[in-house]
Design an enzyme around this catalytic site. Structure first.
Site, PDB file in Angstrom:
ATOM      1  N   THR A 128       0.852  -1.184   0.000  1.00 52.56           N
ATOM      2  CA  THR A 128       0.000   0.000   0.000  1.00 52.56           C
ATOM      3  C   THR A 128       0.885   1.230   0.000  1.00 52.56           C
ATOM      4  O   THR A 128       1.793   1.351   0.822  1.00 52.56           O
ATOM      5  CB  THR A 128      -0.875   0.029   1.257  1.00 52.56           C
ATOM      6  N   ALA A 219     -10.278   2.441   0.015  1.00 47.88           N
ATOM      7  CA  ALA A 219     -11.080   1.287   0.454  1.00 47.88           C
ATOM      8  C   ALA A 219     -10.889   1.080   1.954  1.00 47.88           C
ATOM      9  O   ALA A 219     -11.860   0.899   2.706  1.00 47.88           O
ATOM     10  CB  ALA A 219     -10.665   0.034  -0.317  1.00 47.88           C
ATOM     11  N   CYS A 272      -3.083  -2.062   8.502  1.00 49.10           N
ATOM     12  CA  CYS A 272      -3.449  -1.169   7.406  1.00 49.10           C
ATOM     13  C   CYS A 272      -4.287   0.038   7.796  1.00 49.10           C
ATOM     14  O   CYS A 272      -3.981   1.156   7.375  1.00 49.10           O
ATOM     15  CB  CYS A 272      -4.201  -1.946   6.340  1.00 49.10           C
TER      16      CYS A 272
HETATM   17  C1  UDX Z   1       3.252  -4.781   4.205  1.00 50.08           C
HETATM   18  C2  UDX Z   1       2.591  -3.458   4.515  1.00 50.08           C
HETATM   19  O1  UDX Z   1       2.278  -3.410   5.898  1.00 50.08           O
HETATM   20  C3  UDX Z   1       1.329  -3.262   3.727  1.00 50.08           C
HETATM   21  O2  UDX Z   1       0.867  -1.960   3.849  1.00 50.08           O
HETATM   22  C4  UDX Z   1       1.607  -3.487   2.306  1.00 50.08           C
HETATM   23  O3  UDX Z   1       0.409  -3.443   1.609  1.00 50.08           O
HETATM   24  C5  UDX Z   1       2.354  -4.764   2.042  1.00 50.08           C
HETATM   25  O4  UDX Z   1       3.496  -4.870   2.865  1.00 50.08           O
HETATM   26  P1  UDX Z   1       2.865  -7.105   5.272  1.00 50.08           P
HETATM   27  O5  UDX Z   1       3.144  -8.146   4.261  1.00 50.08           O
HETATM   28  O6  UDX Z   1       1.802  -7.410   6.262  1.00 50.08           O
HETATM   29  O7  UDX Z   1       2.365  -5.795   4.590  1.00 50.08           O
HETATM   30  O8  UDX Z   1       4.215  -6.621   5.964  1.00 50.08           O
HETATM   31  P2  UDX Z   1       5.347  -7.460   6.625  1.00 50.08           P
HETATM   32  O9  UDX Z   1       4.775  -8.703   7.192  1.00 50.08           O
HETATM   33  O10 UDX Z   1       6.103  -6.512   7.493  1.00 50.08           O
HETATM   34  O11 UDX Z   1       6.263  -7.902   5.396  1.00 50.08           O
HETATM   35  C6  UDX Z   1       7.174  -7.119   4.733  1.00 50.08           C
HETATM   36  C7  UDX Z   1       8.430  -7.960   4.474  1.00 50.08           C
HETATM   37  O12 UDX Z   1       9.312  -7.237   3.615  1.00 50.08           O
HETATM   38  C8  UDX Z   1       9.235  -8.284   5.737  1.00 50.08           C
HETATM   39  O13 UDX Z   1       9.392  -9.687   5.859  1.00 50.08           O
HETATM   40  C9  UDX Z   1      10.583  -7.597   5.517  1.00 50.08           C
HETATM   41  O14 UDX Z   1      11.689  -8.301   6.040  1.00 50.08           O
HETATM   42  C10 UDX Z   1      10.647  -7.506   4.004  1.00 50.08           C
HETATM   43  N1  UDX Z   1      11.534  -6.448   3.511  1.00 50.08           N
HETATM   44  C11 UDX Z   1      11.434  -5.194   3.989  1.00 50.08           C
HETATM   45  C12 UDX Z   1      12.468  -6.751   2.521  1.00 50.08           C
HETATM   46  O15 UDX Z   1      12.581  -7.895   2.095  1.00 50.08           O
HETATM   47  N2  UDX Z   1      13.261  -5.751   2.039  1.00 50.08           N
HETATM   48  C13 UDX Z   1      13.208  -4.484   2.522  1.00 50.08           C
HETATM   49  O16 UDX Z   1      13.951  -3.609   2.060  1.00 50.08           O
HETATM   50  C14 UDX Z   1      12.258  -4.187   3.528  1.00 50.08           C
HETATM   51  C1  UDX Z   2      -8.026  -4.771   6.002  1.00 41.85           C
HETATM   52  C2  UDX Z   2      -8.939  -4.753   4.756  1.00 41.85           C
HETATM   53  O1  UDX Z   2     -10.160  -5.435   5.040  1.00 41.85           O
HETATM   54  C3  UDX Z   2      -8.230  -5.385   3.602  1.00 41.85           C
HETATM   55  O2  UDX Z   2      -9.030  -5.333   2.440  1.00 41.85           O
HETATM   56  C4  UDX Z   2      -6.939  -4.646   3.397  1.00 41.85           C
HETATM   57  O3  UDX Z   2      -6.209  -5.174   2.330  1.00 41.85           O
HETATM   58  C5  UDX Z   2      -6.088  -4.654   4.633  1.00 41.85           C
HETATM   59  O4  UDX Z   2      -6.813  -4.118   5.710  1.00 41.85           O
HETATM   60  P1  UDX Z   2      -7.337  -6.572   7.820  1.00 41.85           P
HETATM   61  O5  UDX Z   2      -6.572  -5.464   8.461  1.00 41.85           O
HETATM   62  O6  UDX Z   2      -6.654  -7.884   7.633  1.00 41.85           O
HETATM   63  O7  UDX Z   2      -7.811  -6.115   6.381  1.00 41.85           O
HETATM   64  O8  UDX Z   2      -8.630  -6.869   8.697  1.00 41.85           O
HETATM   65  P2  UDX Z   2     -10.198  -6.483   8.674  1.00 41.85           P
HETATM   66  O9  UDX Z   2     -10.967  -7.729   8.613  1.00 41.85           O
HETATM   67  O10 UDX Z   2     -10.519  -5.448   7.691  1.00 41.85           O
HETATM   68  O11 UDX Z   2     -10.386  -5.920  10.148  1.00 41.85           O
HETATM   69  C6  UDX Z   2      -9.725  -4.747  10.609  1.00 41.85           C
HETATM   70  C7  UDX Z   2     -10.103  -4.455  12.052  1.00 41.85           C
HETATM   71  O12 UDX Z   2     -11.440  -3.993  12.150  1.00 41.85           O
HETATM   72  C8  UDX Z   2     -10.006  -5.673  12.972  1.00 41.85           C
HETATM   73  O13 UDX Z   2      -9.435  -5.276  14.198  1.00 41.85           O
HETATM   74  C9  UDX Z   2     -11.441  -6.103  13.131  1.00 41.85           C
HETATM   75  O14 UDX Z   2     -11.650  -6.819  14.294  1.00 41.85           O
HETATM   76  C10 UDX Z   2     -12.145  -4.743  13.122  1.00 41.85           C
HETATM   77  N1  UDX Z   2     -13.568  -4.808  12.723  1.00 41.85           N
HETATM   78  C11 UDX Z   2     -13.901  -5.272  11.485  1.00 41.85           C
HETATM   79  C12 UDX Z   2     -14.559  -4.335  13.575  1.00 41.85           C
HETATM   80  O15 UDX Z   2     -14.254  -3.890  14.678  1.00 41.85           O
HETATM   81  N2  UDX Z   2     -15.857  -4.356  13.161  1.00 41.85           N
HETATM   82  C13 UDX Z   2     -16.227  -4.815  11.932  1.00 41.85           C
HETATM   83  O16 UDX Z   2     -17.428  -4.785  11.627  1.00 41.85           O
HETATM   84  C14 UDX Z   2     -15.228  -5.290  11.069  1.00 41.85           C
END
Ligand code: UDX
Ligand code: UDX
Length: 450
Positions: A128, A219, A272
């Site tokens: 993102t 979104a 996110c």
């Molecule tokens: C992350 C972001 O939080 C989200 O907003 C985005 O959409 C996708 O990337 P997520 O996969 O949940 O989501 O993050 P994370 O679990 O922290 O994974 C990122 C990975 O990238 C880590 O394993 C980190 O070690 C790696 N990384 C980071 C690299 O390989 N190279 C880098 O330079 C920095």
């Molecule tokens: C979210 C978006 O849904 C996803 O599309 C995007 O790519 C990443 O961010 P995620 O963070 O995995 O996904 O979880 P989501 O299911 O959206 O829930 C987010 C938070 O809102 C959670 O803490 C959940 O418990 C809370 N939640 C969700 C509520 O409190 N009430 C609801 O009705 C729905």
């Protein structure tokens, strides 16, 4: 055979690439990460990410057309398509501190791609990102003297944690944004072709680059806004005798509103929502739209207010003093079915309990290791217990913060007998049957009910 590479083996990159490998045997998919321990875990029986169904998908393709490694440069060289899925945390310093996205990993990744490449490639933004990031990526990538050309495409991920595999298998839509010149259109089509192996064509939406980048932020902002709206009204319900679950049901039946994301809770969490909304706030400020920035920032503020006011309600019920008292925290993950604790409301709850000098006892089905990491500065003041009954022992109150189904299925009579009396339950997710618990003897509180 085309080579797909994903840089960043996290919650997004891992599951997404595993699904692509499963659905597209004609591609060789590689995932690399700078974190060798994480790669080792992906290559083991104990994956670094807990996600229902993920283990099976990974095992069905790992070593066949799905590979995990740390050889980033060599993998870049042989890749035709590179997905960038590194993290983009909120900036903690300098201009935009606390709001803007920290793009240092994106920039570093772009520079490594350029350095290791010797042929044309498509680079896909999976992380993102703020709108117009692709412009900077392109400037770095196409500033080369090597005579090679990069097409940058945006393909944001909409999967939710806990349901990542079903979301990937059957997405509402796949969004792909690119430039509208011939080369840009061809790159978009190349990415669409991957998803078309299992996603119906009408669900693959193509837009210009900036719409795609901004759609992801938007979104998430809309989803979070619904939760903050319903949570703000939960406070009014508590004052008036209205019931927030009944209201959510009643308004959710209006097809224009719809039933999803109306569940009142102790607050939303996850990697996110907060990050993306603050980034949107920053963008609005940057483009000279302070009113719009303030409007979206209030979504985040209401969320923190909701968690804090919940702890205050519990505190009031415990005679305004919880110093030295055991308080059980049921659930530390930001939602059920994940081990992810990023921005979990339970974390704020624990910090506030500590401010009141209570003794938080945390239990969770998957998130205890991450909880220990998040609370590493206060390990001597917090207890971590796997068994929920054990966690409830001698506690004055239970604060349920994560909607794990298992919590609803506990033997609550047994829990009651173990607790200090009077025993209070605060159901921060509205998943428990309050009438039954009251009959057992509990004082019961939940969100949005008097
Ligand atoms: C992350 C972001 O939080 C989200 O907003 C985005 O959409 C996708 O990337 P997520 O996969 O949940 O989501 O993050 P994370 O679990 O922290 O994974 C990122 C990975 O990238 C880590 O394993 C980190 O070690 C790696 N990384 C980071 C690299 O390989 N190279 C880098 O330079 C920095
Ligand atoms: C979210 C978006 O849904 C996803 O599309 C995007 O790519 C990443 O961010 P995620 O963070 O995995 O996904 O979880 P989501 O299911 O959206 O829930 C987010 C938070 O809102 C959670 O803490 C959940 O418990 C809370 N939640 C969700 C509520 O409190 N009430 C609801 O009705 C729905």
């Amino acid at each position: 055979m085309k080579n797909i590479l994903c840089i960043g083996a996290g919650y997004v990159g891992g599951p997404t690439m595993a699904m692509i490998a499963k659905k597209c045997p004609q591609y060789r998919v590689k995932i690399v990460d700078i974190n060798a321990a994480r790669i080792d875990a992906w290559n083991s029986d104990n994956l670094p990410v807990y996600e229902p169904g993920l283990q099976e998908v990974v095992e069905s393709v790992r070593g066949k057309n799905l590979f995990f490694g740390t050889d980033i440069d060599a993998s870049i060289k042989e890749a035709d398509i590179i997905f960038v899925s590194v993290n983009t945390p909120t900036k903690t310093f300098g201009f935009g501190c606390g709001k803007a996205s920290d793009l240092q990993y994106i920039e570093k990744t772009a520079r490594s791609i350029l350095a290791a490449s010797d042929g044309n490639k498509i680079v896909v933004e999976k992380s993102t990102l703020p709108v117009r990031t692709a412009e900077s990526m392109e400037r770095i990538l196409n500033s080369n003297q090597k005579g090679i050309h990069f097409d940058v495409v945006s393909n944001p991920e909409f999967l939710a944690e806990g349901t990542a595999i079903t979301d990937l298998e059957n997405p509402d839509r796949v969004l792909i944004g690119g430039h509208t010149d011939a080369s840009g259109r061809a790159a978009v089509e190349e990415i669409a072709k991957i998803y078309a192996n299992w996603v119906p064509r009408e669900r693959i939406i193509t837009t210009n680059l900036w719409s795609s980048e901004l759609s992801k932020l938007t979104a998430n902002a809309f989803l979070a806004q619904r939760i903050s709206s319903v949570n703000s009204l939960s406070a009014l319900c508590e004052k008036t005798g209205a019931n927030i679950d009944e209201i959510a049901y009643a308004i959710g039946c209006d097809s224009r509103i719809g039933s999803k994301f109306l569940k009142a809770s102790i607050g939303f969490g996850g990697s996110c929502f907060k990050k993306d909304i603050l980034n949107l706030v920053y963008l609005c400020e940057h483009y000279g739209l302070p009113e719009v920035a303030e409007y979206w920032e209030s979504v985040v503020k209401i969320n923190e207010w909701q968690t804090t006011r919940s702890v205050k309600r519990v505190l009031r019920s415990l005679f305004n003093t919880i110093a030295g008292k055991k308080i059980a925290v049921f659930g530390f993950a930001f939602k059920a079915n994940t081990n992810d604790t990023r921005e979990s409301p339970a974390h704020l709850v624990v910090r506030e309990l500590l401010d009141e000098r209570a003794i938080p006892v945390i239990t969770d089905y998957k998130a205890l290791p991450d909880a220990k990491r998040d609370l590493s500065d206060v390990l001597d003041k917090v207890m971590f217990v796997e068994d929920p009954y054990e966690a409830a022992k001698d506690a004055h109150a239970i604060l349920l913060c994560t909607e794990w189904r298992q919590f609803a299925e506990l033997d609550w009579k047994k829990v009651y007998n173990l607790m200090s009396k009077p025993a209070l339950i605060f159901d921060g997710r509205n998943i428990l049957n309050g009438d039954e618990l009251t009959k057992i003897g509990f004082e019961f509180m939940s969100i949005g009910k008097a």
